[in-house]
Scaffold this motif. Structure first.
Motif, PDB file in Angstrom:
ATOM      1  N   LEU A   1      16.643  -1.585  -3.384  1.00 13.44           N
ATOM      2  CA  LEU A   1      16.348  -2.898  -3.965  1.00 13.44           C
ATOM      3  C   LEU A   1      17.595  -3.762  -4.093  1.00 13.44           C
ATOM      4  CD1 LEU A   1      13.707  -2.210  -6.785  1.00 13.44           C
ATOM      5  CD2 LEU A   1      13.364  -2.535  -4.325  1.00 13.44           C
ATOM      6  N   ASP A   2      18.763  -3.136  -4.237  1.00 12.23           N
ATOM      7  CA  ASP A   2      19.990  -3.931  -4.366  1.00 12.23           C
ATOM      8  C   ASP A   2      20.537  -4.392  -3.013  1.00 12.23           C
ATOM      9  OD1 ASP A   2      21.152  -1.666  -3.239  1.00 12.23           O
ATOM     10  OD2 ASP A   2      22.366  -1.164  -4.997  1.00 12.23           O
TER      11      ASP A   2
ATOM     12  N   HIS B   1       0.787  -1.225   0.000  1.00 17.48           N
ATOM     13  CA  HIS B   1       0.000   0.000   0.000  1.00 17.48           C
ATOM     14  C   HIS B   1       0.825   1.283   0.000  1.00 17.48           C
ATOM     15  CE1 HIS B   1      -3.495   2.500   0.495  1.00 17.48           C
ATOM     16  NE2 HIS B   1      -3.197   2.886   1.724  1.00 17.48           N
ATOM     17  N   GLU B   2       1.932   1.299   0.731  1.00 15.24           N
ATOM     18  CA  GLU B   2       2.661   2.542   0.933  1.00 15.24           C
ATOM     19  C   GLU B   2       3.529   2.929  -0.255  1.00 15.24           C
ATOM     20  OE1 GLU B   2       2.557   5.692   2.935  1.00 15.24           O
ATOM     21  OE2 GLU B   2       1.871   3.958   4.074  1.00 15.24           O
ATOM     22  N   HIS B   3       3.954   1.951  -1.070  1.00 11.46           N
ATOM     23  CA  HIS B   3       4.889   2.218  -2.175  1.00 11.46           C
ATOM     24  C   HIS B   3       6.108   2.995  -1.674  1.00 11.46           C
ATOM     25  CE1 HIS B   3       1.423   2.176  -5.409  1.00 11.46           C
ATOM     26  NE2 HIS B   3       1.113   1.429  -4.348  1.00 11.46           N
ATOM     27  N   PRO B   4       6.809   2.522  -0.644  1.00 18.28           N
ATOM     28  CA  PRO B   4       7.889   3.337  -0.082  1.00 18.28           C
ATOM     29  C   PRO B   4       8.979   3.645  -1.105  1.00 18.28           C
ATOM     30  CG  PRO B   4       8.021   1.071   0.716  1.00 18.28           C
ATOM     31  CD  PRO B   4       6.713   1.202   0.002  1.00 18.28           C
ATOM     32  N   SER B   5       9.377   4.908  -1.117  1.00 20.04           N
ATOM     33  CA  SER B   5      10.433   5.378  -2.007  1.00 20.04           C
ATOM     34  C   SER B   5      11.335   6.318  -1.221  1.00 20.04           C
ATOM     35  CB  SER B   5       9.851   6.127  -3.210  1.00 20.04           C
ATOM     36  OG  SER B   5       8.959   5.311  -3.949  1.00 20.04           O
TER      37      SER B   5
ATOM     38  N   ARG C   1       5.424   2.261 -12.243  1.00 21.95           N
ATOM     39  CA  ARG C   1       4.717   3.443 -12.720  1.00 21.95           C
ATOM     40  C   ARG C   1       3.698   3.964 -11.701  1.00 21.95           C
ATOM     41  NH1 ARG C   1       3.457   1.975 -19.164  1.00 21.95           N
ATOM     42  NH2 ARG C   1       5.466   2.776 -19.932  1.00 21.95           N
ATOM     43  N   SER C   2       3.693   3.395 -10.526  1.00 16.28           N
ATOM     44  CA  SER C   2       2.610   3.690  -9.577  1.00 16.28           C
ATOM     45  C   SER C   2       2.957   4.766  -8.555  1.00 16.28           C
ATOM     46  CB  SER C   2       2.202   2.407  -8.840  1.00 16.28           C
ATOM     47  OG  SER C   2       3.303   1.843  -8.152  1.00 16.28           O
ATOM     48  N   GLY C   3       4.140   5.380  -8.643  1.00 17.31           N
ATOM     49  CA  GLY C   3       4.509   6.422  -7.692  1.00 17.31           C
ATOM     50  C   GLY C   3       4.711   5.856  -6.301  1.00 17.31           C
ATOM     51  N   GLY C   4       4.788   6.728  -5.297  1.00 12.76           N
ATOM     52  CA  GLY C   4       4.982   6.231  -3.949  1.00 12.76           C
ATOM     53  C   GLY C   4       5.155   7.333  -2.929  1.00 12.76           C
ATOM     54  N   THR C   5       5.289   6.930  -1.676  1.00 16.10           N
ATOM     55  CA  THR C   5       5.542   7.842  -0.572  1.00 16.10           C
ATOM     56  C   THR C   5       7.043   8.056  -0.425  1.00 16.10           C
ATOM     57  OG1 THR C   5       3.576   7.034   0.598  1.00 16.10           O
ATOM     58  CG2 THR C   5       5.226   8.215   1.909  1.00 16.10           C
ATOM     59  N   TRP C   6       7.486   9.295  -0.532  1.00 14.92           N
ATOM     60  CA  TRP C   6       8.906   9.614  -0.313  1.00 14.92           C
ATOM     61  C   TRP C   6       9.108   9.671   1.199  1.00 14.92           C
ATOM     62  CZ3 TRP C   6      10.218  14.194  -4.150  1.00 14.92           C
ATOM     63  CH2 TRP C   6       9.946  13.766  -5.454  1.00 14.92           C
TER      64      TRP C   6
ATOM     65  N   GLY D   1      21.785  17.382  -7.585  1.00  9.49           N
ATOM     66  CA  GLY D   1      20.958  16.470  -8.361  1.00  9.49           C
ATOM     67  C   GLY D   1      20.229  15.490  -7.451  1.00  9.49           C
ATOM     68  N   SER D   2      19.131  14.953  -7.921  1.00 14.68           N
ATOM     69  CA  SER D   2      18.381  14.010  -7.090  1.00 14.68           C
ATOM     70  C   SER D   2      17.738  12.929  -7.948  1.00 14.68           C
ATOM     71  CB  SER D   2      17.308  14.741  -6.283  1.00 14.68           C
ATOM     72  OG  SER D   2      16.298  15.271  -7.126  1.00 14.68           O
ATOM     73  N   ARG D   3      17.409  11.829  -7.306  1.00 12.44           N
ATOM     74  CA  ARG D   3      16.665  10.755  -7.946  1.00 12.44           C
ATOM     75  C   ARG D   3      15.805  10.084  -6.881  1.00 12.44           C
ATOM     76  NH1 ARG D   3      21.603   8.264  -6.742  1.00 12.44           N
ATOM     77  NH2 ARG D   3      21.448   6.098  -6.030  1.00 12.44           N
ATOM     78  N   VAL D   4      14.780   9.396  -7.323  1.00 14.28           N
ATOM     79  CA  VAL D   4      13.885   8.687  -6.411  1.00 14.28           C
ATOM     80  C   VAL D   4      13.950   7.209  -6.742  1.00 14.28           C
ATOM     81  CG1 VAL D   4      11.498   8.373  -5.662  1.00 14.28           C
ATOM     82  CG2 VAL D   4      12.365  10.669  -6.140  1.00 14.28           C
ATOM     83  N   GLU D   5      14.140   6.386  -5.711  1.00 15.53           N
ATOM     84  CA  GLU D   5      14.214   4.945  -5.901  1.00 15.53           C
ATOM     85  C   GLU D   5      13.241   4.244  -4.963  1.00 15.53           C
ATOM     86  OE1 GLU D   5      17.939   2.993  -5.986  1.00 15.53           O
ATOM     87  OE2 GLU D   5      18.991   4.653  -6.969  1.00 15.53           O
ATOM     88  N   ARG D   6      12.680   3.138  -5.439  1.00 12.67           N
ATOM     89  CA  ARG D   6      11.864   2.303  -4.565  1.00 12.67           C
ATOM     90  C   ARG D   6      12.747   1.692  -3.487  1.00 12.67           C
ATOM     91  NH1 ARG D   6       9.224  -1.529  -8.955  1.00 12.67           N
ATOM     92  NH2 ARG D   6      11.181  -0.972  -9.999  1.00 12.67           N
TER      93      ARG D   6
END
Length: 269
Positions: free
Chosen positions: A258-259, A162-166, A228-233, A175-180
């Motif tokens: 994830l790694d 449910h939370e899609h944690p990112s 593709r579902s986005g998430g909570t940062w 610079g920035s990036r968002v990762e699951r």
């Protein structure tokens, strides 16, 4: 933390294997079949369907882990309500291919209200269980959009979606990036007091919950399978959590990419 590691993430994948004693269960969350259709009618965004890519990736994880069962922690489909059209086509193809290999269990999420009505269990080895979650041996499973059953909180490890944690990561030059990411740590039973009978209300301040779980229970928040579902940062101030018991139930949660990279406490990343 539990003495034994009952839920092991699969390196590089938003999926884990849970050892319940009787089964090795492949666990994924938030598959969101048909999301491209949803993005079209919700936001006017046109994207080519990635249904085949999602299914191929899931089959690759099944090949890699050889589990006894696939369990989806809710939001198997994207539409809130009964799936339709291309969404049903993707869902049926998914269930057909998976259940040709292993049984499939869905703990329904807030997007899965119409899945049980499709009657897929009549044609496939597919079950939809109660939205309050289920427990299989030492592991509990739920989506996370509602309060869990007390029995789920008796488990040594509780897995939620449910939370899609990112996590939002920044470099030295701005610079920035968002990762699951995975979010996991000791579950605080006090977060469930007044919402789940017999949980978090012993009043002695030791964090113990008696028969209904304890401070030794681990909570694992599983990243979304759908990219593709986005998430909570979770490390960004002002971001509100989606689950009614988060972040209170996980005051000492730690983030893992994830790694497998451990980032530390989610508020200090």
């Amino acid at each position: 933390m539990p003495a034994r590691r009952l839920v092991e993430p699969i390196p590089g994948e938003p999926a884990a294997v849970a050892s319940t004693g009787d089964e090795r269960i492949l666990v994924v969350a938030d598959y969101h079949a048909g999301i491209e259709v949803g993005l079209r009618y919700e936001r006017g965004v046109e994207l080519e369907s990635a249904a085949d890519v999602r299914l191929a990736r899931l089959e690759g994880v099944l090949d890699r882990t050889d589990p006894d069962r696939l369990l989806v922690l809710g939001d198997l489909v994207h539409r809130i309500g009964r799936p339709d059209g291309d969404e049903i086509d993707e869902l049926r193809a998914l269930v057909d291919r998976v259940t040709d290999r292993v049984p499939m269990t869905l703990v329904p999420g807030n997007h899965d209200g119409g899945v049980a009505d499709l009657g897929l269990g009549a044609d496939y080895d597919f079950e939809v269980v109660d939205a309050a979650g289920i427990r299989r041996g030492p592991v509990g499973f739920l989506h996370g959009h509602t309060w869990p059953a007390a029995d789920v909180l008796r488990a040594e490890v509780v897995c939620v979606g449910h939370e899609h944690p990112s996590v939002r990561l920044e470099d030295e030059v701005g610079g920035s990036r968002v990762e699951r990411a995975w979010l996991r740590g000791p579950l605080d039973p006090a977060a469930f007091a007044g919402h789940v009978d017999g949980v978090g209300g012993d009043g002695d301040g030791d964090g113990n919950n008696g028969e209904h779980g304890s401070a030794e229970t681990e909570l694992v928040v599983v990243p979304a399978f759908n990219d593709r579902s986005g998430g909570t940062w979770v490390n960004v101030e002002g971001q509100e959590f989606l689950a009614p018991f988060l972040p209170d139930a996980l005051p000492d949660g730690e983030l893992y990419l994830l790694d497998g990279t451990r980032l530390g406490h989610y508020r200090r990343v």
